[in-house]
Design an enzyme around this catalytic site. Sequence first.
Site, PDB file in Angstrom:
ATOM      1  N   ASN A  32       3.245   9.627  20.585  1.00 12.31           N
ATOM      2  CA  ASN A  32       2.907  11.000  20.995  1.00 12.31           C
ATOM      3  C   ASN A  32       1.402  11.185  21.195  1.00 12.31           C
ATOM      4  O   ASN A  32       0.951  12.276  21.562  1.00 12.31           O
ATOM      5  CB  ASN A  32       3.462  12.025  20.000  1.00 12.31           C
ATOM      6  CG  ASN A  32       2.808  11.955  18.635  1.00 12.31           C
ATOM      7  OD1 ASN A  32       1.841  11.203  18.412  1.00 12.31           O
ATOM      8  ND2 ASN A  32       3.327  12.734  17.692  1.00 12.31           N
ATOM      9  N   LEU A  33       0.625  10.124  20.939  1.00 12.45           N
ATOM     10  CA  LEU A  33      -0.835  10.113  21.125  1.00 12.45           C
ATOM     11  C   LEU A  33      -1.562  11.152  20.261  1.00 12.45           C
ATOM     12  O   LEU A  33      -2.677  11.540  20.575  1.00 12.45           O
ATOM     13  CB  LEU A  33      -1.205  10.290  22.607  1.00 12.45           C
ATOM     14  CG  LEU A  33      -0.658   9.215  23.564  1.00 12.45           C
ATOM     15  CD1 LEU A  33      -1.147   9.469  24.984  1.00 12.45           C
ATOM     16  CD2 LEU A  33      -1.058   7.816  23.108  1.00 12.45           C
ATOM     17  N   TYR A 140       2.923  10.931   0.800  1.00 15.46           N
ATOM     18  CA  TYR A 140       2.909   9.847   1.787  1.00 15.46           C
ATOM     19  C   TYR A 140       3.779   8.692   1.303  1.00 15.46           C
ATOM     20  O   TYR A 140       4.680   8.226   2.014  1.00 15.46           O
ATOM     21  CB  TYR A 140       1.476   9.372   2.035  1.00 15.46           C
ATOM     22  CG  TYR A 140       1.407   8.063   2.778  1.00 15.46           C
ATOM     23  CD1 TYR A 140       1.911   7.950   4.079  1.00 15.46           C
ATOM     24  CD2 TYR A 140       0.844   6.927   2.196  1.00 15.46           C
ATOM     25  CE1 TYR A 140       1.860   6.751   4.766  1.00 15.46           C
ATOM     26  CE2 TYR A 140       0.794   5.725   2.877  1.00 15.46           C
ATOM     27  CZ  TYR A 140       1.297   5.637   4.153  1.00 15.46           C
ATOM     28  OH  TYR A 140       1.257   4.438   4.831  1.00 15.46           O
ATOM     29  N   LYS A 144       7.788   7.324   2.625  1.00 11.86           N
ATOM     30  CA  LYS A 144       8.134   5.949   3.002  1.00 11.86           C
ATOM     31  C   LYS A 144       9.280   5.412   2.144  1.00 11.86           C
ATOM     32  O   LYS A 144      10.154   4.678   2.639  1.00 11.86           O
ATOM     33  CB  LYS A 144       6.900   5.051   2.875  1.00 11.86           C
ATOM     34  CG  LYS A 144       5.788   5.364   3.864  1.00 11.86           C
ATOM     35  CD  LYS A 144       6.132   4.904   5.265  1.00 11.86           C
ATOM     36  CE  LYS A 144       4.948   5.008   6.206  1.00 11.86           C
ATOM     37  NZ  LYS A 144       5.220   4.448   7.539  1.00 11.86           N
ATOM     38  N   HIS A 188     -10.624   4.567   5.316  1.00 10.92           N
ATOM     39  CA  HIS A 188     -10.648   3.215   4.775  1.00 10.92           C
ATOM     40  C   HIS A 188     -12.073   2.784   4.424  1.00 10.92           C
ATOM     41  O   HIS A 188     -13.026   3.073   5.158  1.00 10.92           O
ATOM     42  CB  HIS A 188     -10.048   2.232   5.785  1.00 10.92           C
ATOM     43  CG  HIS A 188      -8.617   2.495   6.106  1.00 10.92           C
ATOM     44  ND1 HIS A 188      -8.216   3.519   6.923  1.00 10.92           N
ATOM     45  CD2 HIS A 188      -7.477   1.865   5.706  1.00 10.92           C
ATOM     46  CE1 HIS A 188      -6.894   3.521   7.023  1.00 10.92           C
ATOM     47  NE2 HIS A 188      -6.424   2.527   6.297  1.00 10.92           N
ATOM     48  N   ARG A 281     -11.274   8.962  -7.908  1.00  9.60           N
ATOM     49  CA  ARG A 281     -10.334   9.866  -7.253  1.00  9.60           C
ATOM     50  C   ARG A 281      -9.017   9.824  -8.023  1.00  9.60           C
ATOM     51  O   ARG A 281      -8.617   8.748  -8.499  1.00  9.60           O
ATOM     52  CB  ARG A 281     -10.094   9.447  -5.801  1.00  9.60           C
ATOM     53  CG  ARG A 281     -11.305   9.605  -4.914  1.00  9.60           C
ATOM     54  CD  ARG A 281     -11.019   9.148  -3.496  1.00  9.60           C
ATOM     55  NE  ARG A 281     -10.648   7.731  -3.436  1.00  9.60           N
ATOM     56  CZ  ARG A 281     -10.613   7.019  -2.312  1.00  9.60           C
ATOM     57  NH1 ARG A 281     -10.902   7.596  -1.168  1.00  9.60           N
ATOM     58  NH2 ARG A 281     -10.275   5.740  -2.334  1.00  9.60           N
ATOM     59  N   ASP A 284      -5.952   6.705  -8.072  1.00  8.32           N
ATOM     60  CA  ASP A 284      -6.364   5.392  -7.571  1.00  8.32           C
ATOM     61  C   ASP A 284      -6.163   4.339  -8.665  1.00  8.32           C
ATOM     62  O   ASP A 284      -6.827   4.387  -9.702  1.00  8.32           O
ATOM     63  CB  ASP A 284      -7.846   5.408  -7.172  1.00  8.32           C
ATOM     64  CG  ASP A 284      -8.074   5.887  -5.761  1.00  8.32           C
ATOM     65  OD1 ASP A 284      -7.086   6.059  -5.032  1.00  8.32           O
ATOM     66  OD2 ASP A 284      -9.243   6.092  -5.388  1.00  8.32           O
TER      67      ASP A 284
END
Length: 324
Positions: A32-33, A140, A144, A188, A281, A284
Amino acid sequence: MKILITGGAGYIGSHVVKQLGEKGYDVLTIDNLSTGHKEAVLYGRLEVLDLSNKEKLKEVIKSFSPDAVMHFAASIEVAESVKNPLKYYRNNTANTLNLLEVLQEFGIDKFIFSSTAAVYGEPENVPVKETEPLNPINPYGKSKVFVEKILEDMSNAYGFRYVSLRYFNVAGADPQGRIGQSYKNATHLITRALKTAKGEYKKLYIFGTDYPTPDGTAIRDYIHIEDLANAHIVALEYLLNSGESSVFNCGYGHGYSVREVVEAAKKVTGIDFPVEETDRRPGDPAILVADNSKLVNNLNWKPKYDDIEYIIKTAWNWELNKKF
């Protein structure tokens, strides 16, 4: 051999499209860009389409009639998933269900799924084996896991065969500099370090220096995008040769600390960019490293680019010369 790629205009998907094209596969990309780039699709045809549009999806898949499907299309920012979980369940889980229902309707039964080490949450055992309990700590990762469970049930019920590839930290770019990471909001470490070296950010933050690791910073398993893309090729060949449904970790089996990555980035770029240490954070883990023995032994996967400086070098070349 016809291969359908969803999200093939994105970072990882586009490198897989490139390798499929180089091997002579007939590739159709659906994207879908929203975060991908049409310029990144180096082989085959691009169909601009959102997976929420099930009727259009049916038309495209019926017309192309793929032998197998590789599914990359997803939202991937952990922090955003915490703030806007419904977006992630809609895009990552519900839209994948749309896709799977269409594949079931047309009898397409070979599927490769782009999963993530986030499904493990904070694993008790490191290096992490595929048998480690799935305990995601953000929407997230949960989005998955839901898909992985659906795939498992489909495999049991219909003879549907899939491979789920759980990525660790993906980095680097096409060695020829044609494609690479091009997110609007880079999260990242390596990309942020290189953008700081370029002057796009004032400083690079190191989140947490009190972890139980040799230098106090978190350790991660960084895999070059070309080796990860190749893992998809060997997984595809495994399915095409009647391989059974399975799950594989994608990493090198060892890690680098944040400080080691920062020093390597400074060495490769030749720029002593500013770094500031700050608090951890939430969520993590101290160490996240893959046990990749299943991928190596079962699929005969042979990584070529297990070198942190080479990974950073290809990413730096892309950052300096990127075209989109």
